[in-house]
Design an enzyme around this catalytic site. Structure first.
Site, PDB file in Angstrom:
ATOM      1  N   SER A  15       0.830  -1.212   0.000  1.00  0.00           N
ATOM      2  CA  SER A  15       0.000   0.000   0.000  1.00  0.00           C
ATOM      3  C   SER A  15       0.864   1.261   0.000  1.00  0.00           C
ATOM      4  CB  SER A  15      -0.984   0.002   1.168  1.00  0.00           C
ATOM      5  OG  SER A  15      -0.330   0.196   2.395  1.00  0.00           O
ATOM      6  N   ARG A  68      22.856 -14.024   3.954  1.00  0.00           N
ATOM      7  CA  ARG A  68      22.169 -12.747   3.799  1.00  0.00           C
ATOM      8  C   ARG A  68      22.962 -11.803   2.894  1.00  0.00           C
ATOM      9  NH1 ARG A  68      18.401 -12.888   8.024  1.00  0.00           N
ATOM     10  NH2 ARG A  68      17.869 -10.715   7.738  1.00  0.00           N
ATOM     11  N   MET A  93      10.640  -6.497   4.947  1.00  0.00           N
ATOM     12  CA  MET A  93      10.649  -7.064   6.297  1.00  0.00           C
ATOM     13  C   MET A  93      11.868  -7.937   6.576  1.00  0.00           C
ATOM     14  SD  MET A  93       8.107  -5.427   7.291  1.00  0.00           S
ATOM     15  CE  MET A  93       7.617  -6.022   8.913  1.00  0.00           C
ATOM     16  N   LEU A  96      18.712  -5.596   7.354  1.00  0.00           N
ATOM     17  CA  LEU A  96      19.753  -5.421   6.343  1.00  0.00           C
ATOM     18  C   LEU A  96      21.150  -5.614   6.934  1.00  0.00           C
ATOM     19  CD1 LEU A  96      18.536  -2.303   4.342  1.00  0.00           C
ATOM     20  CD2 LEU A  96      18.013  -4.712   3.973  1.00  0.00           C
ATOM     21  N   ASN A 110      13.533   4.411   4.855  1.00  0.00           N
ATOM     22  CA  ASN A 110      12.620   3.381   5.358  1.00  0.00           C
ATOM     23  C   ASN A 110      11.427   4.070   5.993  1.00  0.00           C
ATOM     24  OD1 ASN A 110      11.728   0.759   6.204  1.00  0.00           O
ATOM     25  ND2 ASN A 110      12.442   1.223   8.268  1.00  0.00           N
ATOM     26  N   HIS A 112       8.579   3.355   8.983  1.00  0.00           N
ATOM     27  CA  HIS A 112       8.340   2.476  10.127  1.00  0.00           C
ATOM     28  C   HIS A 112       7.062   2.936  10.840  1.00  0.00           C
ATOM     29  CE1 HIS A 112       9.253  -0.284  13.346  1.00  0.00           C
ATOM     30  NE2 HIS A 112       8.932   0.681  14.184  1.00  0.00           N
ATOM     31  N   VAL A 147      18.751  -1.381  13.466  1.00  0.00           N
ATOM     32  CA  VAL A 147      17.387  -1.620  12.960  1.00  0.00           C
ATOM     33  C   VAL A 147      16.454  -0.498  13.412  1.00  0.00           C
ATOM     34  CG1 VAL A 147      15.419  -3.192  13.042  1.00  0.00           C
ATOM     35  CG2 VAL A 147      17.745  -4.103  12.943  1.00  0.00           C
TER      36      VAL A 147
HETATM   37  C1  GAR Z   1       3.764  -0.508   6.769  1.00  0.00           C
HETATM   38  O1  GAR Z   1       2.956  -0.230   7.870  1.00  0.00           O
HETATM   39  C2  GAR Z   1       5.210  -0.163   7.070  1.00  0.00           C
HETATM   40  O2  GAR Z   1       5.346   0.968   7.878  1.00  0.00           O
HETATM   41  C3  GAR Z   1       5.663  -1.402   7.793  1.00  0.00           C
HETATM   42  O3  GAR Z   1       5.094  -2.469   7.078  1.00  0.00           O
HETATM   43  C4  GAR Z   1       3.849  -2.023   6.517  1.00  0.00           C
HETATM   44  C5  GAR Z   1       3.859  -2.357   5.050  1.00  0.00           C
HETATM   45  O4  GAR Z   1       2.594  -2.130   4.490  1.00  0.00           O
HETATM   46  N1  GAR Z   1       7.093  -1.491   7.833  1.00  0.00           N
HETATM   47  C6  GAR Z   1       7.765  -2.017   8.853  1.00  0.00           C
HETATM   48  O5  GAR Z   1       7.230  -2.487   9.836  1.00  0.00           O
HETATM   49  C7  GAR Z   1       9.291  -1.996   8.698  1.00  0.00           C
HETATM   50  N2  GAR Z   1       9.920  -2.064   9.969  1.00  0.00           N
HETATM   51  P1  GAR Z   1       2.427  -1.999   2.933  1.00  0.00           P
HETATM   52  O6  GAR Z   1       3.051  -3.247   2.311  1.00  0.00           O
HETATM   53  O7  GAR Z   1       0.946  -1.971   2.709  1.00  0.00           O
HETATM   54  O8  GAR Z   1       3.109  -0.748   2.482  1.00  0.00           O
END
Ligand code: GAR
Length: 199
Positions: A15, A68, A93, A96, A110, A112, A147
Site C-alpha cells: 500500500s 544474507r 521485512m 539489512l 525506510n 516504520h 534496525v
Molecule cells: C507498513 O505499515 C510499514 O510501515 C511497515 O510495514 C507495513 C507495510 O505495508 N514497515 C515495517 O514495519 C518496517 N519495519 P504496505 O506493504 O501496505 O506498504
C-alpha cells in the site's frame, strides 16, 4: 525535468508502494519509481507495480539459505542494473546487512509504523496501546545499520483513542504513512538533485 530514479523494496501488500506510485505521477514530483524488488514472490506489491507498468524483480531469500550478504548482493546488482539513484524500503521485512546499508548510505529511506525511537521492530501498534501511549504514528528515516535507527526525515502523529484496537490504530497510522512517505521521498529526491548527486 529529470526525475530521480527510485527503486522500492517491498515484502508485502504494497500500500505504501501504491502511494509512492500515485505521487510520482505528478509532473512536478522529483522522483519516479523505476523498479520494485521483492524477496517474496507472492507479495502484493509486485502485482501493484506490474499494474502500474513498473519493472519488477523477485530476489527470493530462501535459495540463499541464510547467506544474507549474497542475497543482498543480488538485490544491489538489480538496483544498479536499473540505474537506481535512491532506494525506498516500503514494508521490506528483512534486517539489512552492511552490504546494502553501506552501498546505499545516504540514498536509502525506510518507513516504520511508530514514532521512533519508540517501538522499533514488530507489533508496534499493540505495543503503543499496551504502553498507554496517547500519541502514536509513523516515521520516515534514513537507513543505517541499527534496525529502525538512522536520522529521522519526517514523522506523522495520530491520537491513540480509548477504544482503539490494534487494527483501528494501524488503519489510522497507515493513512498517515501514505501521505508522509511520498512527501519525504520527494524531499529526498530534490535534495539529491540539488546536491548534484542525481541525474
Ligand atoms: C507498513 O505499515 C510499514 O510501515 C511497515 O510495514 C507495513 C507495510 O505495508 N514497515 C515495517 O514495519 C518496517 N519495519 P504496505 O506493504 O501496505 O506498504
Amino acid at each position: 525535468m529529470n526525475k530521480v530514479r527510485v527503486g522500492v523494496l517491498a515484502s508485502g501488500r504494497g500500500s505504501n508502494l501504491d502511494a509512492l506510485i500515485a505521487a510520482a505521477k505528478a509532473p512536478d514530483y522529483p522522483a519516479q519509481i523505476v523498479l520494485v524488488i521483492s524477496n517474496n514472490p507472492d507479495a502484493g506489491a509486485l502485482a501493484k507495480a506490474q499494474d502500474a507498468g513498473i519493472a519488477t524483480v523477485v530476489v527470493d531469500h530462501r535459495p540463499y539459505k541464510g547467506d544474507r550478504e549474497a542475497h543482498e548482493r543480488a538485490i544491489d546488482a538489480a538496483l544498479k542494473a536499473a540505474d537506481v539513484e535512491l532506494v525506498a524500503l516500503a514494508g521490506y521485512m528483512r534486517v539489512l546487512t552492511p552490504v546494502l546499508v553501506d552501498a546505499w548510505a545516504g540514498r536509502m529511506l525506510n518507513i516504520h509504523p511508530s514514532l521512533l525511537p519508540d517501538h522499533p521492530g514488530l507489533d508496534t501498534h499493540q505495543r503503543a496501546i499496551d504502553a498507554g501511549d496517547i500519541e502514536h504514528g509513523c516515521t520516515v528515516h534514513w537507513v543505517t545499520l541499527g534496525v529502525d535507527e538512522g536520522p529521522i526525515m519526517g514523522q506523522a502523529r495520530v491520537h491513540v483513542l480509548p477504544d482503539d484496537s490494534e487494527q483501528s490504530l494501524a488503519a489510522r497510522v497507515l493513512a498517515e504513512e501514505h501521505k508522509l512517505y511520498p512527501a519525504c521521498l520527494g524531499q529526498a529526491a530534490a535534495r539529491l538533485r540539488a546536491a548534484g548527486k542525481a541525474s
